[in-house]
Design an enzyme around this catalytic site. Structure first.
Site, mmCIF file in Angstrom:
data_model
loop_
_atom_site.group_PDB
_atom_site.id
_atom_site.type_symbol
_atom_site.label_atom_id
_atom_site.label_comp_id
_atom_site.label_asym_id
_atom_site.label_seq_id
_atom_site.Cartn_x
_atom_site.Cartn_y
_atom_site.Cartn_z
ATOM 1 N N LYS A 13 48.753 38.706 35.025
ATOM 2 C CA LYS A 13 48.360 38.821 36.425
ATOM 3 C C LYS A 13 49.023 37.740 37.268
ATOM 4 C CE LYS A 13 43.858 41.024 35.658
ATOM 5 N NZ LYS A 13 43.990 41.246 34.220
ATOM 6 N N ARG A 46 50.034 50.474 31.302
ATOM 7 C CA ARG A 46 49.522 51.375 30.264
ATOM 8 C C ARG A 46 48.877 52.573 30.936
ATOM 9 N NH1 ARG A 46 44.118 50.333 31.109
ATOM 10 N NH2 ARG A 46 43.561 48.187 31.616
ATOM 11 N N GLU A 65 41.073 33.616 42.490
ATOM 12 C CA GLU A 65 41.419 34.143 43.806
ATOM 13 C C GLU A 65 40.155 34.299 44.652
ATOM 14 O OE1 GLU A 65 43.474 37.692 42.661
ATOM 15 O OE2 GLU A 65 41.668 38.911 42.614
#
Length: 658
Positions: free
Chosen positions: A118, A294, A202
Site C-alpha cells: 500500500k 488479485r 492515513e
C-alpha cells in the site's frame, strides 16, 4: 501460447471451489492443497487431485511457498491460481512460481511489488497525480513516527497493513493514548496473516463511500475497466455487502474513475484481474486507496452485470490470449448485490464462531440467484481461517429487484452449529436507508440500534410454537414406531390427571415452562422441515430441523435450538463458573496481560485471543482482583473455556467485553 491443462488452486474455501467450477467447465484438471485439518474440506472433495501440506495454521500450510510449488510439480499442474488472501499478493510467491517454470494466474511479480504494498502504491499514485488521502507511507515503523503523523493530519486515523487487506491488520485510533496498543496489535495481525508487519497511517475520512474499479489486462498491452462496485457496507473494516454498479454514480464519474484505474494498471505493466479502490466523498471527488493485485471476493457482481467469467479470462490471459472484447463492448446490464455469509456473532462485536455445521441448507440457485460456497453440512469451521462460509449473489433488472431477490435467498438459508450473520444481513438489506441507496462506510454504526438490536427474551409466541413442535415431533416419531400406541397422541391424557402436557424448554440461554392443554386446538402443522402456523386466519411458515433430541426452529431469520431440560440440573450448571471469564470462541492465546493477585479496573484487557487471523481482547466489565489464571500464551482453547477467575469488588459477576 502457454499450455495449461491442469491448475492447482493455492487456497481453500469458496474461492477454491469457485475456481474449480470454471476450470472444469473449460475441461481442465484441478488440484487442491490443504492443511491437515482441512483434509475432508469441500474444496478437497471437489478437486481431481488433493495434496496435503500438513499443519493447521496458515504459516504451517497455505503460506508455505515451497510446499505449494512442490505440490504443483508432483501433481503435474502447469499453472497455480492463488485465489485471494494467503499468498495471492505475495511477489515472492509469484517469482518462485516463475522460477519453477510454472504459470502464475495473476500479475507479474513486479506489479505486485509496485501495488501489493500500500505504501509503494500510494507513492506511485502520488507521482502520477492521482489524489491521495493524507497520511504517512514510509519505511519507519516506530510508534513515535505514527504519533507525530497523527498529530499533523489529526485524529481519528487509520492504521493499515501495507501488505494485505480484508480488514486484517487494520485499526482505527481515536486518541494518542490508544496508538501504542493499536499499532502493536495491528502489526501482530499483519505478521500472522501476511508474513509482513509493516504499517501505514492515513487520515480516517468520515462518511466516505468505498467504490472500486475492476480492471483487466492481457499480455499484449490491452487493458480495460469492467465498471465499478460499491462496497461501502462494512463491519470491522471488512466488506459485508457489495453491489454493481455503484448507486448514483454518473456515466462521467464512472469513466473518470475507470480511466484512472486503467492508467494505474498500465503504469506498472499489469496483467490479469485487478481492482483499484477509491474513496468517494459526497462532492463526487475520489481518492486512491489501494490496488488489489488479485481477483476480489466480490467479483461475482461484476460477472452478473457484464455476463463475463473472470476466472476464465484469467486462464485465457495466462495462456497468452488477448482480451476478447474492447472497452466499448463492456456491458452494464441490470444490477447485482452480494452478501458475505460469515460464521460470526453480530451481537457480540462480530466475533468469529467455530464449530460443526450440523445444519447447512442453501437457498436454491437459479435465474438471477447464485451461491458461491466453500462448505457443506457436516463440515467443521475451524479457528485458523477466515470465517466466511460463502456468498449469496442476486441479479435483477434494477436495484430493487436484486435487493428483494437477495432478501428471499437469505430467508431460505438455514445454518446451525455456528452463529451466523444471516439475520443481520436481512436487517441491512431491509433497512429503508439501504433500500434508498444511502450508502457510506459508517452505515452499520449509524443504524446499529436497528441492525444490532439488544438481546431480548424470546416471545411467548415462540415458546408456544416450540412446545407444539416438540410434542408433535415426538408424536410423529412414536407413530412411526407404533401407529396404534396411545402414547402417539399429543393430548397428554393421563388417567386421573388433567389433560395437559407440561414442558420445560431451553433455547440458548433462555428457558421457559410451557403447558399445552388438549382442549386447545394445535397451533401448527408439522410437515417435513416446515411448520405451518395458523393464527387469526393468517398462516405463516417456519423452517424446522431435527438433530438428535434437539429441534431447530426458525424465528425472525435465525435458527433457534430447542431442547427439553431438567430445570434443577440446568440451574446447578449456571452457577459452576461464577466470576469466570470464558473464551468467546475457539482460538489461540496470544498474550496474557495480568497475573493472579492483580487489581483490575473495568475495561482492563486481560487476555488477547487470536482466532480466524484476527486478535480479540478479553476485558473485565468491572473492577476486581484476578484470583486465578487458567491459560498460557500459545495455548489453544475452546469456546466456553474459563480463562481468568475474577473476584469482583462488589457482589457481581465479571463479564466478557471485547
Amino acid at each position: 501460447m502457454n499450455h495449461i491443462d491442469t491448475i492447482l488452486i493455492a487456497n481453500r474455501g469458496e474461492i477454491a471451489c469457485r475456481v474449480m467450477q470454471t476450470a472444469k467447465l473449460l475441461g481442465l484438471r484441478t488440484v487442491a492443497v490443504h492443511s491437515a485439518i482441512d483434509r475432508t474440506a469441500r474444496h478437497v472433495r471437489e478437486a481431481d487431485v488433493a495434496v496435503d501440506l500438513g499443519g493447521a495454521k496458515p504459516a504451517d500450510s497455505y503460506l508455505r511457498i515451497d510446499a505449494i510449488i512442490d505440490a504443483a510439480i508432483t501433481s503435474g499442474a502447469q499453472a497455480i491460481h492463488p485465489g485471494y488472501g494467503f499468498l495471492s499478493e505475495n511477489a515472492e510467491f509469484a517469482r518462485a512460481i516463475e522460477n519453477a517454470g510454472l504459470i502464475f494466474l495473476g500479475p507479474p511479480a513486479s506489479a505486485i511489488d509496485a501495488m501489493g504494498s500500500k505504501s509503494a502504491a500510494k507513492a506511485l499514485m502520488e507521482q502520477a497525480g492521482v489524489p491521495l488521502v493524507p497520511g504517512y507511507h514510509g519505511a519507519a515503523q516506530d510508534v513515535d513516527t505514527f504519533l507525530n503523523t497523527a498529530e499533523v493530519i489529526g485524529y481519528p486515523v487509520l492504521l493499515k497493513a501495507t501488505a494485505g487487506g480484508g480488514g486484517k491488520g487494520m485499526k482505527v485510533v481515536e486518541h494518542a493514548s490508544e496508538m501504542a496498543e493499536a499499532l502493536a496489535s495491528a502489526q501482530r495481525e499483519a505478521q500472522s496473516s501476511f508474513g509482513d508487519s509493516r504499517m501505514l497511517i492515513e487520515k480516517y475520512v468520515l462518511k466516505p463511500r468505498h467504490v472500486e474499479i475492476q480492471v483487466f489486462a492481457d499480455q499484449h498491452g490491452n487493458c480495460l475497466y469492467l465498471n465499478e462496485r460499491d462496497c461501502s457496507i462494512q463491519r470491522r473494516h471488512q466488506k459485508v455487502v457489495e453491489e454493481a454498479p455503484a448507486p448514483g454514480l454518473s456515466p462521467a464519474q464512472r469513466q473518470d474513475m475507470g480511466k484512472a484505474a486503467v492508467k494505474a494498471a498500465q503504469a506498472i505493466g499489469y496483467v490479469g484481474a485487478g481492482t483499484v479502490e477509491f474513496l468517494l466523498d459526497a462532492r463526487g471527488e475520489f481518492f486512491f486507496m489501494e490496488m488489489n493485485t488479485r481477483l476480489q471476493v466480490e467479483h461475482p457482481v461484476t460477472e452478473a452485470i457484464t455476463g463475463l467469467d473472470l476466472v476464465a479470462w484469467q486462464i485465457r490471459v495466462a495462456r497468452g490470449e488477448p482480451l476478447p472484447i474492447s472497452q466499448e463492448q463492456v456491458a452494464l446490464n441490470g444490477h447485482a448485490i452480494e452478501v458475505r455469509l460469515y460464521a460470526e456473532d453480530p451481537a457480540n462485536d462480530f466475533l468469529p464462531s467455530t464449530g460443526n455445521l450440523s445444519i447447512y441448507r442453501q437457498a436454491e440457485a437459479g435465474e438471477g440467484r447464485r451461491i458461491d460456497s466453500g462448505v457443506a453440512e457436516g463440515d467443521e469451521v475451524s479457528p485458523f481461517y477466515d470465517p466466511m462460509l460463502g456468498k449469496l449473489i442476486a441479479w435483477g433488472a434494477n436495484r430493487e429487484e436484486a435487493r428483494l431477490r437477495l432478501l428471499a435467498m437469505l430467508k431460505q438459508t438455514h445454518i446451525a452449529g455456528v452463529r451466523t450473520n444471516i439475520a443481520f444481513l436481512q436487517r441491512v438489506l431491509g433497512h429503508p436507508a439501504f433500500a434508498a441507496a444511502e450508502l457510506d462506510t459508517g452505515f452499520i454504526p449509524r443504524y446499529q440500534d436497528v441492525l444490532l438490536p439488544a438481546s431480548s427474551a424470546l416471545p411467548d409466541e415462540f415458546w408456544q410454537l416450540a412446545a407444539e413442535a416438540v410434542v408433535q415431533n415426538q408424536a410423529q416419531l412414536t407413530t412411526a414406531e407404533d401407529p396404534h400406541s396411545p402414547w402417539a397422541q399429543r393430548t397428554g391424557w393421563r388417567a386421573g390427571f388433567a389433560s395437559e402436557v407440561d414442558l420445560h424448554l431451553a433455547s440458548g440461554d433462555h428457558q421457559q415452562h410451557v403447558k399445552l392443554r388438549s382442549s386447545a386446538p394445535p397451533l401448527l402443522t408439522l410437515c417435513g422441515e416446515q411448520i405451518q402456523v395458523e393464527r387469526n386466519g393468517i398462516r405463516t411458515v417456519h423452517a424446522v430441523f431435527q438433530r438428535g433430541n434437539s429441534l431447530f426452529i426458525e424465528w425472525d431469520g435465525e435458527l433457534h435450538q430447542v431442547d427439553r431440560v431438567d430445570p434443577i440440573a440446568a440451574a446447578q450448571r449456571n452457577h459452576q463458573h461464577h466470576g469466570g471469564l470464558t473464551a468467546p470462541m475457539n482460538g489461540s492465546i496470544v498474550r496474557v496481560l495480568v497475573e493472579p493477585g492483580a487489581t483490575i479496573e473495568a475495561g482492563t484487557a486481560l487476555v488477547v485471543l487470536e482466532a480466524m487471523k484476527m486478535e480479540h481482547s478479553i476485558r473485565a466489565s468491572q473492577a476486581g482482583t484476578v484470583s486465578a489464571l487458567f491459560c498460557a500464551e500459545g495455548e489453544m482453547v475452546s469456546e466456553g473455556t474459563v480463562l481468568v477467575e475474577i473476584a469482583p469488588n462488589e457482589d457481581n459477576s465479571a463479564e466478557i467485553g471485547a
